[in-house]
Design a protein around this motif. Sequence first.
Motif, PDB file in Angstrom:
ATOM      1  N   VAL A   1      -9.427  -0.135  -0.473  1.00  0.00           N
ATOM      2  CA  VAL A   1      -8.976   0.850   0.519  1.00  0.00           C
ATOM      3  C   VAL A   1     -10.098   1.056   1.537  1.00  0.00           C
ATOM      4  O   VAL A   1     -11.185   1.479   1.181  1.00  0.00           O
ATOM      5  CB  VAL A   1      -8.642   2.193  -0.153  1.00  0.00           C
ATOM      6  N   LEU A   2      -9.834   0.748   2.800  1.00  0.00           N
ATOM      7  CA  LEU A   2     -10.866   0.942   3.819  1.00  0.00           C
ATOM      8  C   LEU A   2     -10.756   2.340   4.398  1.00  0.00           C
ATOM      9  O   LEU A   2     -11.475   3.231   4.036  1.00  0.00           O
ATOM     10  CB  LEU A   2     -10.736  -0.126   4.907  1.00  0.00           C
ATOM     11  N   TYR A   3      -9.784   2.532   5.285  1.00  0.00           N
ATOM     12  CA  TYR A   3      -9.646   3.860   5.885  1.00  0.00           C
ATOM     13  C   TYR A   3      -9.046   4.813   4.861  1.00  0.00           C
ATOM     14  O   TYR A   3      -7.940   4.587   4.363  1.00  0.00           O
ATOM     15  CB  TYR A   3      -8.772   3.789   7.132  1.00  0.00           C
ATOM     16  N   PRO A   4      -9.775   5.860   4.494  1.00  0.00           N
ATOM     17  CA  PRO A   4      -9.367   6.655   3.337  1.00  0.00           C
ATOM     18  C   PRO A   4      -8.375   7.783   3.595  1.00  0.00           C
ATOM     19  O   PRO A   4      -7.824   8.318   2.656  1.00  0.00           O
ATOM     20  CB  PRO A   4     -10.686   7.213   2.819  1.00  0.00           C
ATOM     21  N   TYR A   5      -8.135   8.146   4.847  1.00  0.00           N
ATOM     22  CA  TYR A   5      -7.127   9.184   5.102  1.00  0.00           C
ATOM     23  C   TYR A   5      -5.756   8.536   5.249  1.00  0.00           C
ATOM     24  O   TYR A   5      -5.650   7.346   5.515  1.00  0.00           O
ATOM     25  CB  TYR A   5      -7.446   9.925   6.397  1.00  0.00           C
TER      26      TYR A   5
ATOM     27  N   MET B   1       0.837  -1.209   0.000  1.00  0.00           N
ATOM     28  CA  MET B   1       0.000   0.000   0.000  1.00  0.00           C
ATOM     29  C   MET B   1       0.870   1.256   0.000  1.00  0.00           C
ATOM     30  O   MET B   1       1.866   1.315   0.702  1.00  0.00           O
ATOM     31  CB  MET B   1      -0.886  -0.009   1.243  1.00  0.00           C
TER      32      MET B   1
ATOM     33  N   GLY C   1      -4.372   8.428  -9.308  1.00  0.00           N
ATOM     34  CA  GLY C   1      -5.455   7.542  -8.854  1.00  0.00           C
ATOM     35  C   GLY C   1      -6.103   6.824 -10.022  1.00  0.00           C
ATOM     36  O   GLY C   1      -6.397   5.628  -9.962  1.00  0.00           O
TER      37      GLY C   1
ATOM     38  N   SER D   1      -7.683   2.672  -5.567  1.00  0.00           N
ATOM     39  CA  SER D   1      -7.158   3.950  -5.093  1.00  0.00           C
ATOM     40  C   SER D   1      -8.281   4.823  -4.568  1.00  0.00           C
ATOM     41  O   SER D   1      -9.419   4.725  -5.012  1.00  0.00           O
ATOM     42  CB  SER D   1      -6.416   4.674  -6.214  1.00  0.00           C
ATOM     43  N   THR D   2      -7.933   5.652  -3.601  1.00  0.00           N
ATOM     44  CA  THR D   2      -8.894   6.588  -3.023  1.00  0.00           C
ATOM     45  C   THR D   2      -8.217   7.931  -2.868  1.00  0.00           C
ATOM     46  O   THR D   2      -7.125   8.005  -2.326  1.00  0.00           O
ATOM     47  CB  THR D   2      -9.333   6.097  -1.630  1.00  0.00           C
ATOM     48  N   MET D   3      -8.865   8.970  -3.387  1.00  0.00           N
ATOM     49  CA  MET D   3      -8.277  10.293  -3.239  1.00  0.00           C
ATOM     50  C   MET D   3      -9.206  11.208  -2.457  1.00  0.00           C
ATOM     51  O   MET D   3     -10.407  11.206  -2.676  1.00  0.00           O
ATOM     52  CB  MET D   3      -8.019  10.929  -4.603  1.00  0.00           C
ATOM     53  N   SER D   4      -8.625  11.948  -1.521  1.00  0.00           N
ATOM     54  CA  SER D   4      -9.415  12.992  -0.879  1.00  0.00           C
ATOM     55  C   SER D   4      -8.621  14.279  -0.965  1.00  0.00           C
ATOM     56  O   SER D   4      -7.423  14.260  -1.204  1.00  0.00           O
ATOM     57  CB  SER D   4      -9.737  12.626   0.562  1.00  0.00           C
ATOM     58  N   GLN D   5      -9.299  15.384  -0.778  1.00  0.00           N
ATOM     59  CA  GLN D   5      -8.662  16.669  -1.084  1.00  0.00           C
ATOM     60  C   GLN D   5      -9.026  17.711  -0.047  1.00  0.00           C
ATOM     61  O   GLN D   5     -10.065  17.610   0.598  1.00  0.00           O
ATOM     62  CB  GLN D   5      -9.155  17.131  -2.457  1.00  0.00           C
TER      63      GLN D   5
END
Lengths: 400, 185
Positions: free
Chosen positions: B59-63, B1, B22, B33-37
């Motif tokens: 992806v479980l926990y996204p941060y 990961m 991503g 893939s997981t993207m946060s902004q």
Amino acid sequence: MKADPKGVLTGSHTLTGNHACAEGAFAAGCRFLGLYPIVPSLEISERFLERAPEVGATFIQMEDEVSVLAAVLGASWTGKKSMTVTSGPGLSLMMEHLGLGVMLETPCVIVDIQRAGPALGMPGRPAQGDMMQARWGSHGDYEIIALSPSSPQEMFDYTIKAFNLSERYRIPVALMSDAYVAHLKEEIVIPHAEEIEIEPRRYYKGAKDKYLPFKRDKDFVPRMVNIGDGYKFHVTGLTHDDRGYPVMNEECQEYNVHPLVWKVRNYVDEIIEVQEAETEDAEVIIISYGATSRAALKAMEQARKSGIKVGSLRLVTVWPFPEKRVAELAKKVKAFVVPEMNFGQVVLEVERCSYGNANVIFVPHGENGVENTDDLLSAIKQAGQADKVESVIIEFNKGV
Amino acid sequence: MAEIRFAGYGGQGIIRSGIIVGRAASIYDDKFSTMSQSFGPEARGGACSSQLVVSESKVLYPYLTAAGILVAMSQAGYDKFEPELSEKGLLLYDEDLVKPKASRGNITPFAIPATRFAEQLGKKIVANVVILGFFTAITKVVTYESMKKAIPDSVPEKAIDLNLKAFERGYNFGLEVLKKQKEPQ
């Protein structure tokens, strides 16, 4: 019935939760959006507006959220599947017409991208503070259906599910998402139109002069017609008879309003969807919904590795609440751990449905809004040790 | 990961960078893939960052829990996110925009004049794609081939050629840097 291919953007995409929600609406057959722009739901409207011409959908921006929901109800009665998207402050204004939607048994979908409140709060910060409002926000006796997605894929899937439920039960359905899931960007797979199951509207098929708009069929649900097709009908927010005319007496109140409750309560087994993981041998079960269920599954994985028997119960349907299942599990486990991005809402339902058989440990708002796995792990450890039946609230003491 | 943080200021394409990587990972490399902004209210100039988690499984926990890679395109972004970089992490930065502190732990720094390269190519705005090429060569989180497919998906049609050139420039520079590292000093 299968989905109309015109609205289905088949393929693999990387979309935000908000964009996926707009695509879900199109796939479900939604052709009308009533809106008043509000962060963090903006991108749903943006995508809907952009794609509306090619899909053949239409939209209207009203002067406020009170009239938005009125427009949505009206559009639904013309035969268009309709929705609105908003956030907490808008949802508050919609409460009056949510009650009207329930009373007129009008199918529609309300998407609430929850942000930190109260009042205007913090527009960009994710929260789950509107859960009780979705259930009890309007006055009088009624039932509501609310779903909670945890990823862009589920924003797509559950938007379709929301429309299907609203047509089946003739009830406004709330999709309770949050700023976090709404702005997350992940891969989503949109299937072919013929793989998407759509609940058709239950139409009246008898003679025009015999139509009674609120006459219940065997499934408790009255059949609809489209306004403008030449049927005589009348709608009112007052207690009404089969014709839709106001009747002010006890019998009619019972006749009209009881079914609004029982048409949902009698079908809870069909409506409620939960996702369970490793609950078989679990001593502690995390009960979660929406964004927090991702942290919950991660914490479960980690706790299992360190030898604690943890399971997960994820609420896809938050309302109606899965009372029966929670009560059953309460007899088998030591404790429930309930993480929420608020200071305690759905946890109250968990406590109620445990009937004192299990400890209930609440894990509130994490630092970024979303719970971090460490907070959850420490709650799980505490839960495994506790013998007494008591509700433990973990103190939120990370003041600025 | 892989847990990656892109940091810079609004207008540099920081969030777009997260989207492109991503997309390359989830659509073309068959990973998850997981993207946060996060960004300020300003359209340009405010602090801006995106978080990306790339994984072989869902992806479980996204941060981010421990950032393994920091891509810094502004001093403010570097100052804010350097402390979260894990001790064995990789630091990629634009050497004209970021002055790194003395390195700590086993963090390996990699410098590239990304904005200067972009200016030489004709448009400063593709600096983020230059650094994505560099990122691809150094970190191998995504494959070169997938990035070549993901970039045209994510930029306006008339800018595809320029962006692919920018990507190549960064990628080749990355390969040179790696080669130099291997040579005996």
